[in-house]
Design a protein around this motif. Structure first.
Motif, PDB file in Angstrom:
ATOM      1  N   ASN A   1       0.838  -1.268  -0.075  1.00 21.99           N
ATOM      2  CA  ASN A   1       0.116  -0.023   0.139  1.00 21.99           C
ATOM      3  C   ASN A   1       0.948   1.373  -0.015  1.00 21.99           C
ATOM      4  O   ASN A   1       0.626   2.262  -0.865  1.00 21.99           O
ATOM      5  CB  ASN A   1      -0.989   0.003   1.229  1.00 21.99           C
ATOM      6  N   SER A   2       1.962   1.216   0.861  1.00 19.14           N
ATOM      7  CA  SER A   2       2.809   2.539   0.872  1.00 19.14           C
ATOM      8  C   SER A   2       3.419   2.760  -0.478  1.00 19.14           C
ATOM      9  O   SER A   2       3.483   3.918  -0.872  1.00 19.14           O
ATOM     10  CB  SER A   2       3.926   2.282   1.888  1.00 19.14           C
TER      11      SER A   2
ATOM     12  N   PHE B   1       0.703   3.887  -3.196  1.00 21.89           N
ATOM     13  CA  PHE B   1       0.343   5.320  -3.030  1.00 21.89           C
ATOM     14  C   PHE B   1       1.444   6.408  -3.199  1.00 21.89           C
ATOM     15  O   PHE B   1       1.237   7.462  -3.855  1.00 21.89           O
ATOM     16  CB  PHE B   1      -0.417   5.423  -1.513  1.00 21.89           C
TER      17      PHE B   1
ATOM     18  N   ALA C   1      -8.074   6.795   1.505  1.00 22.17           N
ATOM     19  CA  ALA C   1      -6.793   6.565   0.505  1.00 22.17           C
ATOM     20  C   ALA C   1      -6.721   7.636  -0.169  1.00 22.17           C
ATOM     21  O   ALA C   1      -5.634   7.951  -0.635  1.00 22.17           O
ATOM     22  CB  ALA C   1      -6.713   5.010   0.173  1.00 22.17           C
ATOM     23  N   SER C   2      -7.755   8.013  -1.100  1.00 23.80           N
ATOM     24  CA  SER C   2      -7.638   8.947  -2.159  1.00 23.80           C
ATOM     25  C   SER C   2      -7.386  10.100  -1.697  1.00 23.80           C
ATOM     26  O   SER C   2      -6.522  10.852  -2.504  1.00 23.80           O
ATOM     27  CB  SER C   2      -9.039   8.838  -2.759  1.00 23.80           C
TER      28      SER C   2
ATOM     29  N   ALA D   1      -3.438  10.146  -1.155  1.00 27.06           N
ATOM     30  CA  ALA D   1      -2.991  10.132  -2.580  1.00 27.06           C
ATOM     31  C   ALA D   1      -2.780  11.642  -2.849  1.00 27.06           C
ATOM     32  O   ALA D   1      -1.817  12.224  -3.352  1.00 27.06           O
ATOM     33  CB  ALA D   1      -3.458   9.267  -3.466  1.00 27.06           C
TER      34      ALA D   1
ATOM     35  N   LEU E   1       3.317  10.045   3.023  1.00 25.34           N
ATOM     36  CA  LEU E   1       2.263   9.149   3.574  1.00 25.34           C
ATOM     37  C   LEU E   1       2.385   8.697   4.851  1.00 25.34           C
ATOM     38  O   LEU E   1       1.506   8.634   5.516  1.00 25.34           O
ATOM     39  CB  LEU E   1       2.426   8.257   2.324  1.00 25.34           C
TER      40      LEU E   1
ATOM     41  N   THR F   1      -0.315   9.234   8.042  1.00 26.47           N
ATOM     42  CA  THR F   1      -0.866   7.900   8.612  1.00 26.47           C
ATOM     43  C   THR F   1      -0.644   7.503   9.897  1.00 26.47           C
ATOM     44  O   THR F   1      -1.178   7.255  10.787  1.00 26.47           O
ATOM     45  CB  THR F   1      -0.795   6.837   7.661  1.00 26.47           C
TER      46      THR F   1
ATOM     47  N   ALA G   1      -5.290   8.471   8.350  1.00 28.05           N
ATOM     48  CA  ALA G   1      -5.610   7.562   7.374  1.00 28.05           C
ATOM     49  C   ALA G   1      -7.173   7.116   7.160  1.00 28.05           C
ATOM     50  O   ALA G   1      -7.681   6.494   6.286  1.00 28.05           O
ATOM     51  CB  ALA G   1      -4.842   6.202   7.587  1.00 28.05           C
TER      52      ALA G   1
ATOM     53  N   TRP H   1      -5.960   0.380   8.900  1.00 25.70           N
ATOM     54  CA  TRP H   1      -5.517   0.047   7.609  1.00 25.70           C
ATOM     55  C   TRP H   1      -3.899  -0.212   7.395  1.00 25.70           C
ATOM     56  O   TRP H   1      -3.363   0.228   8.066  1.00 25.70           O
ATOM     57  CB  TRP H   1      -5.553   1.403   6.852  1.00 25.70           C
TER      58      TRP H   1
ATOM     59  N   GLU I   1      -0.774  -0.246   6.355  1.00 22.14           N
ATOM     60  CA  GLU I   1       0.122   0.940   5.798  1.00 22.14           C
ATOM     61  C   GLU I   1       1.313   1.090   6.892  1.00 22.14           C
ATOM     62  O   GLU I   1       1.189   1.080   8.047  1.00 22.14           O
ATOM     63  CB  GLU I   1      -0.389   1.984   5.566  1.00 22.14           C
TER      64      GLU I   1
END
Length: 255
Positions: A67-68, A71, A128-129, A132, A201, A205, A210, A215, A217
């Protein structure tokens, strides 16, 4: 050259392996199925142990690294794309538009990247969006400044001037004269922007932005393991090692 390709092959292979954690892990990283083994050490069945929620920690590290990376990749590529569009607007949009672009970028440079990310996440629904978008926006001022310097230096070189003098079109100059010399520097710039995006990121988080605190990450894993630092430091060490390893692998990429 062969050594560079060999190193790149290993790095991209490892990155692909980490990204595969998004699709498959030995256990479901969100399934709380091992309450009897909570906060346990490594074993043959659970290589990195089981966290306080009864989740397999190796699966969570693998999914978190994937995930990291994904993104940070989206954020860094988005930052470079927006920077390129801003550079085109500055160069081709006249003096007024150019001044507006430079002023906005200067304002962005003056703000810490983490602050820009916090602003974006604050005014959007956490998720998440929005993360990003936040890391992409935070990387634009730096990427634009560096891309502008690279472009200016290349555009002023003797071989570009020669191509312009013999009547080469803009497209011809870019494809055959500028691009072969631009892409190695562009790769180097992307490595920096990706590293900043990954750290941004994880910082956001880690601060709890987050949306879902569980989640998978690397930043959320560091945050969750912080409370176990004295009792079970492995729950902080493993995500930290994963984060440093990804940064180190990106550093090894050769043009």
């Amino acid at each position: 050259m062969s050594e560079g390709r060999w190193i790149n092959g290993i790095v991209f292979g490892l990155m692909t392996l980490l990204l595969a954690g998004i699709l498959w892990t030995p256990y479901d990283p969100y399934e709380q199925a091992f309450f009897d083994l909570r906060i346990s050490g490594s074993s043959m069945e659970h290589w990195f142990g089981v966290d306080r929620l009864g989740q397999d920690y190796f699966s969570r590290i693998w999914r978190g690294a994937g995930n990291s990376i994904s993104f940070a990749l989206l954020g860094s590529l988005g930052a470079l794309l927006v920077s390129a569009l801003l550079l085109m607007a500055e160069r081709m949009g006249g003096s007024l538009l150019g001044q507006v672009v430079r002023t906005l970028v200067s304002f962005g440079i003056a703000l810490p990247a983490i602050f820009i990310g916090l602003l974006v996440v604050t005014f959007m629904e956490r998720g998440a969006s929005s993360l990003a978008l936040a890391i992409g926006a935070a990387g634009v001022p730096f990427a634009f400044r560096q891309l502008r310097v690279i472009w200016s230096e290349l555009n002023a070189t003797a071989y570009v001037e020669a191509s312009r003098a013999i009547g080469g079109s803009i497209c011809h100059r870019f494809v055959f004269t500028i691009w072969p010399n631009l892409w190695p520097q562009l790769l180097g710039l992307w490595k920096l922007v990706f590293a900043f995006a990954l750290l941004e990121l994880s910082a956001l988080t880690f601060l709890g932005l987050a949306g879902d605190p569980n989640w998978a990450e690397l930043g959320t894993l560091l945050r969750a393991g912080q409370g176990l630092l004295l009792h079970s430091p492995a729950f902080v060490i493993w995500p930290g090692v994963a984060l440093c390893s990804v940064l180190g692998m990106v550093r090894l990429i050769r043009s």
